[in-house]
Design an enzyme around this catalytic site. Structure first.
Site, short mmCIF file in Angstrom:
data_model
loop_
_atom_site.label_atom_id
_atom_site.label_comp_id
_atom_site.label_asym_id
_atom_site.label_seq_id
_atom_site.Cartn_x
_atom_site.Cartn_y
_atom_site.Cartn_z
CD GLU A 46 -1.44 -2.31 2.05
OE1 GLU A 46 -2.27 -2.97 2.69
OE2 GLU A 46 -0.21 -2.59 2.03
CB SER A 163 18.86 -39.27 -10.04
OG SER A 163 19.78 -38.37 -9.41
CD1 TRP A 165 20.71 -33.78 -16.69
CD2 TRP A 165 19.88 -33.30 -14.68
NE1 TRP A 165 21.59 -32.93 -16.08
CE2 TRP A 165 21.09 -32.62 -14.84
CE3 TRP A 165 19.17 -33.16 -13.50
CZ2 TRP A 165 21.62 -31.80 -13.84
CZ3 TRP A 165 19.69 -32.35 -12.52
CH2 TRP A 165 20.89 -31.67 -12.69
CB THR A 191 19.63 -35.82 -1.57
OG1 THR A 191 18.55 -36.74 -1.69
CG2 THR A 191 19.71 -34.97 -2.83
CG ASP A 195 22.55 -36.36 -6.12
OD1 ASP A 195 23.19 -37.35 -6.53
OD2 ASP A 195 21.31 -36.34 -6.01
CG LEU A 199 19.90 -27.74 -3.17
CD1 LEU A 199 19.47 -27.96 -1.73
CD2 LEU A 199 19.01 -28.53 -4.11
N GLY A 247 15.76 -36.67 -0.82
CA GLY A 247 15.36 -37.74 -1.72
C GLY A 247 14.17 -38.50 -1.20
CB THR A 250 13.98 -36.17 2.62
OG1 THR A 250 15.30 -36.38 3.15
CG2 THR A 250 13.49 -34.80 3.05
CB SER A 253 10.57 -38.07 6.67
OG SER A 253 11.44 -39.19 6.77
#
Length: 312
Positions: A46, A163, A165, A191, A195, A199, A247, A250, A253
């Site tokens: 605003e 993995s 891609w 992961t 890897d 990120l 991965g 996770t 979970s």
């Protein structure tokens, strides 16, 4: 209101601890001011819109995606009195603010100042736009998006863990766009060790929007990362939007704990016969698996399909 909602999206993932709000000021059928919550939460939408509108705000209508704040703050002026003082004649809002410091008070103060207030315009769209802020207010944790890139047979890697891609360039670019809309991004320690993922956001012009990196581990955090011991610790993260990338352990979970609000499913037209995307979710009754997810979007990204589900 559609324009205000679009502006609000510009701030998504950058305004914590404030909501990502959009505002459009209209006078004589012309837009005279636009604003959206800036990084770190100030200026508010605003305030930005009123600054652009200047004297044209007098007698105008302000379209805003959330009830204007009414509580004092050392970081800047409250928006409800600012709108009234600027001479805004009418405020059209999508949602009320659940923050107890403002809840209802913003609308009350505006009406007391003689401003016409209309509530509930495109409320569902505003809830989706500000899902992170609203989840933090109602559940005390970030809004969690789980991303899965899978083969047609539900695998995330070959049996040898390769993995890269699963999906093509268009789908991977979309993932980077999603990263830019979150304050924090999380992977499991497996992961991270397998890897060494960056990120970050590798899209032109958006590199500065790379989220805080979080690893789910019982050990120490790597340099530049934040360690989290358990999925239930997400409430401690300084974030309203958390992006979970993997991965399988996770992802399982988070799902078992009922902490996934949104699911991004990228499916590639390949068969792997490899490692499954999920483990045991603890279901003992098939009926319990139904009625949990609602498909909100489905489209092609190159040869891959994206499906977006929200928890019902």
């Amino acid at each position: 209101m559609g324009a205000a909602l679009a502006l609000a999206e510009r701030g998504r993932g950058r305004t914590f601890p404030n909501p990502n709000v959009g505002c459009v000021v209209v006078k004589d059928d012309k837009v005279v001011g636009r604003g959206w919550t800036q990084p770190g939460g100030r200026p508010h939408a605003e305030g930005m819109a009123l600054t652009e509108a200047g004297d044209a705000a007098r007698g105008a209508t302000a379209f805003v995606t959330l009830e204007p704040c009414a509580h004092p703050s050392p970081r800047g002026p409250a928006c409800a009195p600012s709108l009234a003082e600027a001479g805004i004649k009418r405020v059209v809002a999508a949602l009320g603010d659940p923050d107890p410091r403002t809840c209802g008070r913003g609308f009350h103060d505006l009406r007391s100042a003689g401003v016409i207030v209309i509530e509930g315009v495109r409320a569902d769209d505003a809830r989706r736009s500000m899902a992170g802020f609203l989840t933090r207010q109602h559940r005390g944790r970030p809004y969690v998006t789980l991303k899965l890139a899978i083969s047609l047979d539900g695998c995330i890697a070959l049996t040898n863990s390769d993995s890269r891609w699963i999906t093509g360039e268009a789908a991977r670019a979309h993932v980077h766009l999603e990263r830019a809309r979150h304050e924090a991004i999380l992977v499991g320690s497996g992961t991270y060790e397998a890897d060494a993922p960056r990120l970050d956001v590798r899209l032109p012009g958006l590199a500065d929007r790379s989220p805080q990196r979080v690893v789910l581990t019982s050990g120490e955090a790597p340099k530049g990362w934040t360690a989290m011991k358990a999925v239930t610790d997400i409430a401690t993260l300084p974030a309203d939007h958390l992006f979970v990338e993997g991965g399988a352990q996770t992802a399982t979970s988070f799902l078992k704990a009922g902490l996934v609000d949104r699911l991004l499913l990228y499916t590639a037209p390949i068969l792997l016969g490899g490692k499954p995307a999920l483990g045991d979710l603890g279901l003992t009754d098939l009926a319990a698996a139904h009625g949990v997810w609602n498909l909100t979007e489905s489209r092609m990204l190159g040869v891959d399909r994206l499906q977006v589900y929200e928890r019902i």
